[in-house]
Scaffold this motif. Structure first.
Motif, PDB file in Angstrom:
ATOM      1  N   GLU A   1      22.074  -6.542   8.840  1.00 50.29           N
ATOM      2  CA  GLU A   1      22.938  -5.784   7.927  1.00 50.29           C
ATOM      3  C   GLU A   1      22.445  -4.347   7.758  1.00 50.29           C
ATOM      4  OE1 GLU A   1      25.886  -6.740   6.974  1.00 50.29           O
ATOM      5  OE2 GLU A   1      25.450  -8.507   8.181  1.00 50.29           O
TER       6      GLU A   1
ATOM      7  N   HIS B   1      23.664  -2.422  10.738  1.00 50.56           N
ATOM      8  CA  HIS B   1      25.096  -2.117  10.566  1.00 50.56           C
ATOM      9  C   HIS B   1      25.286  -0.945   9.613  1.00 50.56           C
ATOM     10  CE1 HIS B   1      29.380  -2.627   9.917  1.00 50.56           C
ATOM     11  NE2 HIS B   1      29.145  -2.671   8.617  1.00 50.56           N
TER      12      HIS B   1
ATOM     13  N   ASP C   1      30.301  -1.710  16.683  1.00 49.83           N
ATOM     14  CA  ASP C   1      30.726  -2.911  15.955  1.00 49.83           C
ATOM     15  C   ASP C   1      30.417  -4.173  16.749  1.00 49.83           C
ATOM     16  OD1 ASP C   1      31.597  -1.466  13.800  1.00 49.83           O
ATOM     17  OD2 ASP C   1      33.702  -1.434  14.434  1.00 49.83           O
TER      18      ASP C   1
ATOM     19  N   ASP D   1      26.728  -4.963  16.371  1.00 48.17           N
ATOM     20  CA  ASP D   1      26.445  -5.531  15.053  1.00 48.17           C
ATOM     21  C   ASP D   1      26.926  -6.977  14.955  1.00 48.17           C
ATOM     22  OD1 ASP D   1      25.403  -3.067  14.400  1.00 48.17           O
ATOM     23  OD2 ASP D   1      27.186  -2.375  13.339  1.00 48.17           O
TER      24      ASP D   1
END
Length: 205
Positions: free
Chosen positions: A107, A110, A165, A168
């Motif tokens: 996280e 990201h 994306d 991640d």
């Protein structure tokens, strides 16, 4: 400061992009910046040369290794041979606290978006932590060397902001596979992750 400590500091600097491929390493400046003497610094540089991270060039001294397209492709091929093979051992060595730590790292990666330096540091922590769970010390050492060698080229891709994306999401899938204890799923995601990175990095060269 010992040569081992200096070498690790230089590896971190290379990973952060403080020295770009082909850049000359001025030993006087590095010794001054790190407040170390020249003898352990020379030992550290020879350690990095043995790992392929720096090269001793005539009339230039030590420079950061600069790899061609075929060599970068070979690095990814080596990663494909080594990293997925650890999946069974990783799953066996993983504990709930490891899953939580990796989830948090995923996280954080990201949240950094296209900040290449911040992502690089966290991404290295994420992958190193996963592979260390295997307790395959020698294999992990080789993987660590490969990660350092490929990082300057991966960083160029991250700066472009393309397909982050997907990266991640793959990190999250690795965490999910570990949570479920699914070694086959983990190996598949690792393969997809490396292949995707290879394709983007080679396209950027």
């Amino acid at each position: 400061m010992s040569a081992d400590v200096i070498a690790e500091r230089l590896r971190s600097a290379l990973r952060r992009g403080e020295f770009l491929p082909g850049a000359r390493l001025v030993q006087e400046k590095i010794a001054s910046d790190l407040a170390v003497s020249r003898i352990p610094l020379r030992e550290a540089l020879h350690m990095l040369a043995a790992e392929g991270l720096v090269v001793n060039k005539p009339n230039r001294g030590m420079v950061v290794a600069e790899l061609g397209r075929d060599e970068v492709d070979e690095l990814f091929d080596l990663r494909l041979q080594l990293e997925p093979s650890l999946a069974d051992e990783i799953v066996r060595g993983c504990r709930p606290r490891d899953v939580d730590a990796l989830r948090d790292l995923a996280e954080q990666i990201h949240d950094k978006g296209a900040d290449a330096a911040a992502r690089a540091a966290l991404n290295y922590q994420f992958h190193s932590r996963i592979y260390e769970l295997s307790e395959r010390r020698l294999t992990v050492r080789f993987i660590d060397q490969l990660l350092h060698l490929v990082e300057p080229y991966s960083r160029q891709w991250v700066r472009s902001g393309r397909d982050l994306d997907r990266i991640d999401e793959e990190h999250r899938h690795m965490v999910a596979a570990l949570r479920e204890g699914d070694a086959m799923a983990l190996a598949r995601v690792i393969v997809d992750h490396i292949v995707g990175a290879r394709d983007h990095v080679l396209a950027a060269l």
